[in-house]
Motif scaffolding. Structure first.
Motif, PDB file in Angstrom:
ATOM      1  N   UNK A 104     -21.879 -29.745  44.009  1.00  0.00           N
ATOM      2  CA  UNK A 104     -21.470 -28.015  44.098  1.00  0.00           C
ATOM      3  C   UNK A 104     -22.617 -27.135  43.912  1.00  0.00           C
ATOM      4  N   UNK A 105     -24.191 -27.668  43.847  1.00  0.00           N
ATOM      5  CA  UNK A 105     -25.207 -27.204  44.008  1.00  0.00           C
ATOM      6  C   UNK A 105     -25.395 -26.899  45.803  1.00  0.00           C
ATOM      7  N   UNK A 106     -25.258 -28.584  46.206  1.00  0.00           N
ATOM      8  CA  UNK A 106     -25.085 -27.948  47.854  1.00  0.00           C
ATOM      9  C   UNK A 106     -24.221 -26.770  48.217  1.00  0.00           C
ATOM     10  N   UNK A 107     -23.158 -27.104  48.616  1.00  0.00           N
ATOM     11  CA  UNK A 107     -22.482 -25.848  48.083  1.00  0.00           C
ATOM     12  C   UNK A 107     -22.700 -24.197  48.138  1.00  0.00           C
ATOM     13  N   UNK A 108     -22.967 -24.351  47.078  1.00  0.00           N
ATOM     14  CA  UNK A 108     -23.281 -22.994  46.586  1.00  0.00           C
ATOM     15  C   UNK A 108     -24.476 -22.796  47.479  1.00  0.00           C
ATOM     16  N   UNK A 109     -25.409 -23.710  47.634  1.00  0.00           N
ATOM     17  CA  UNK A 109     -26.507 -23.369  48.224  1.00  0.00           C
ATOM     18  C   UNK A 109     -26.497 -22.733  49.606  1.00  0.00           C
ATOM     19  N   UNK A 110     -25.090 -23.603  50.641  1.00  0.00           N
ATOM     20  CA  UNK A 110     -24.810 -23.117  51.530  1.00  0.00           C
ATOM     21  C   UNK A 110     -24.529 -21.530  51.478  1.00  0.00           C
ATOM     22  N   UNK A 111     -22.902 -20.861  50.772  1.00  0.00           N
ATOM     23  CA  UNK A 111     -23.141 -20.070  50.293  1.00  0.00           C
ATOM     24  C   UNK A 111     -24.146 -18.525  50.521  1.00  0.00           C
ATOM     25  N   UNK A 112     -24.737 -19.272  49.938  1.00  0.00           N
ATOM     26  CA  UNK A 112     -26.198 -18.151  49.967  1.00  0.00           C
ATOM     27  C   UNK A 112     -26.611 -18.676  51.067  1.00  0.00           C
ATOM     28  N   UNK A 113     -26.804 -18.857  51.450  1.00  0.00           N
ATOM     29  CA  UNK A 113     -26.799 -19.053  53.251  1.00  0.00           C
ATOM     30  C   UNK A 113     -28.230 -19.873  53.764  1.00  0.00           C
ATOM     31  N   UNK A 114     -28.319 -20.794  52.547  1.00  0.00           N
ATOM     32  CA  UNK A 114     -29.483 -21.406  52.973  1.00  0.00           C
ATOM     33  C   UNK A 114     -29.198 -22.757  54.002  1.00  0.00           C
ATOM     34  N   UNK A 115     -30.040 -23.169  55.396  1.00  0.00           N
ATOM     35  CA  UNK A 115     -29.662 -24.458  56.030  1.00  0.00           C
ATOM     36  C   UNK A 115     -29.099 -25.886  54.970  1.00  0.00           C
ATOM     37  N   UNK A 116     -28.619 -26.811  56.556  1.00  0.00           N
ATOM     38  CA  UNK A 116     -28.694 -28.244  55.581  1.00  0.00           C
ATOM     39  C   UNK A 116     -30.120 -28.779  54.905  1.00  0.00           C
ATOM     40  N   UNK A 117     -30.964 -28.254  55.973  1.00  0.00           N
ATOM     41  CA  UNK A 117     -31.802 -28.552  56.495  1.00  0.00           C
ATOM     42  C   UNK A 117     -33.540 -28.421  55.060  1.00  0.00           C
ATOM     43  N   UNK A 118     -32.959 -26.546  54.720  1.00  0.00           N
ATOM     44  CA  UNK A 118     -33.312 -26.679  53.637  1.00  0.00           C
ATOM     45  C   UNK A 118     -33.184 -26.601  52.559  1.00  0.00           C
ATOM     46  N   UNK A 119     -31.259 -27.365  52.118  1.00  0.00           N
ATOM     47  CA  UNK A 119     -30.772 -27.744  50.961  1.00  0.00           C
ATOM     48  C   UNK A 119     -32.044 -28.894  50.972  1.00  0.00           C
ATOM     49  N   UNK A 120     -31.833 -30.025  51.368  1.00  0.00           N
ATOM     50  CA  UNK A 120     -31.665 -31.162  51.627  1.00  0.00           C
ATOM     51  C   UNK A 120     -33.538 -31.677  51.196  1.00  0.00           C
ATOM     52  N   UNK A 121     -33.936 -30.606  51.683  1.00  0.00           N
ATOM     53  CA  UNK A 121     -35.640 -30.230  50.857  1.00  0.00           C
ATOM     54  C   UNK A 121     -35.902 -30.418  50.205  1.00  0.00           C
ATOM     55  N   UNK A 122     -34.387 -29.205  49.076  1.00  0.00           N
ATOM     56  CA  UNK A 122     -35.038 -29.306  47.846  1.00  0.00           C
ATOM     57  C   UNK A 122     -34.773 -29.803  46.969  1.00  0.00           C
ATOM     58  N   UNK A 123     -33.904 -31.202  47.543  1.00  0.00           N
ATOM     59  CA  UNK A 123     -33.649 -31.440  47.207  1.00  0.00           C
ATOM     60  C   UNK A 123     -34.418 -33.500  46.924  1.00  0.00           C
ATOM     61  N   UNK A 124     -35.943 -32.866  47.743  1.00  0.00           N
ATOM     62  CA  UNK A 124     -36.561 -33.472  48.453  1.00  0.00           C
ATOM     63  C   UNK A 124     -36.920 -34.790  49.252  1.00  0.00           C
ATOM     64  N   UNK A 125     -35.207 -33.824  50.203  1.00  0.00           N
ATOM     65  CA  UNK A 125     -35.238 -35.273  51.112  1.00  0.00           C
ATOM     66  C   UNK A 125     -36.004 -34.977  52.044  1.00  0.00           C
ATOM     67  N   UNK A 126     -36.786 -36.130  52.871  1.00  0.00           N
ATOM     68  CA  UNK A 126     -37.592 -35.894  54.167  1.00  0.00           C
ATOM     69  C   UNK A 126     -36.990 -35.851  55.374  1.00  0.00           C
ATOM     70  N   UNK A 127     -37.649 -34.888  55.917  1.00  0.00           N
ATOM     71  CA  UNK A 127     -36.635 -35.735  57.736  1.00  0.00           C
ATOM     72  C   UNK A 127     -36.809 -36.683  58.432  1.00  0.00           C
ATOM     73  N   UNK A 128     -38.440 -36.893  57.830  1.00  0.00           N
ATOM     74  CA  UNK A 128     -39.056 -38.655  58.149  1.00  0.00           C
ATOM     75  C   UNK A 128     -38.214 -39.450  57.832  1.00  0.00           C
ATOM     76  N   UNK A 129     -38.024 -40.868  58.328  1.00  0.00           N
ATOM     77  CA  UNK A 129     -38.580 -42.022  58.086  1.00  0.00           C
ATOM     78  C   UNK A 129     -39.277 -42.138  56.908  1.00  0.00           C
ATOM     79  N   UNK A 130     -38.892 -42.521  56.064  1.00  0.00           N
ATOM     80  CA  UNK A 130     -39.868 -43.342  55.586  1.00  0.00           C
ATOM     81  C   UNK A 130     -39.408 -45.374  55.307  1.00  0.00           C
ATOM     82  N   UNK A 131     -39.726 -45.758  55.361  1.00  0.00           N
ATOM     83  CA  UNK A 131     -39.631 -47.215  56.095  1.00  0.00           C
ATOM     84  C   UNK A 131     -40.319 -48.106  53.997  1.00  0.00           C
ATOM     85  N   UNK A 132     -40.754 -47.416  53.365  1.00  0.00           N
ATOM     86  CA  UNK A 132     -41.383 -48.074  51.893  1.00  0.00           C
ATOM     87  C   UNK A 132     -40.462 -48.057  50.911  1.00  0.00           C
ATOM     88  N   UNK A 133     -39.273 -46.704  51.148  1.00  0.00           N
ATOM     89  CA  UNK A 133     -38.400 -46.255  50.190  1.00  0.00           C
ATOM     90  C   UNK A 133     -37.325 -47.551  49.558  1.00  0.00           C
TER      91      UNK A 133
END
Length: 106
Positions: A77-106
């Protein structure tokens, strides 16, 4: 790759071994998964090679888990709402603390 459609660009093809590419072509990877793989290949090529060296099953497991996580965020719901409000997928993922880099220690 047996004629299967895939979404790899030059980055991932130049980093991953042919055997890994074959496994990816046969895996249940959707567009989000291919985008993750490309992002990792651009942002973290060394980590991607290290993950690949852990074996095909580990590699696919990690990619599929990341694919599911990002899909859940983007299609929630939050993601879809964010898209409607003009955020890109990368911005939405950043807001959810998803880093664009691959981290092997997770």
């Amino acid at each position: 790759m047996h004629g299967k459609k895939h979404h790899l660009t030059i980055n991932a093809k130049s980093i991953l071994a042919p055997q890994t590419l074959e496994a990816l072509a046969d895996a249940d990877i959707n567009l989000q998964g291919w985008q993750i793989l490309e992002r990792w290949s651009r942002k973290s090529p060394e980590a991607l090679k290290m993950l690949e060296s852990c074996g095909k099953e580990t590699f696919l497991d990690r990619l599929l888990k990341q694919q599911q996580l990002e899909q859940d965020i983007l299609m929630g719901e939050t993601g879809l709402e964010s898209v409607i409000n003009g955020l890109s997928h990368s911005e939405i993922l950043r807001l959810h603390a998803i880093k664009p880099e691959l981290e092997l220690h997770s």
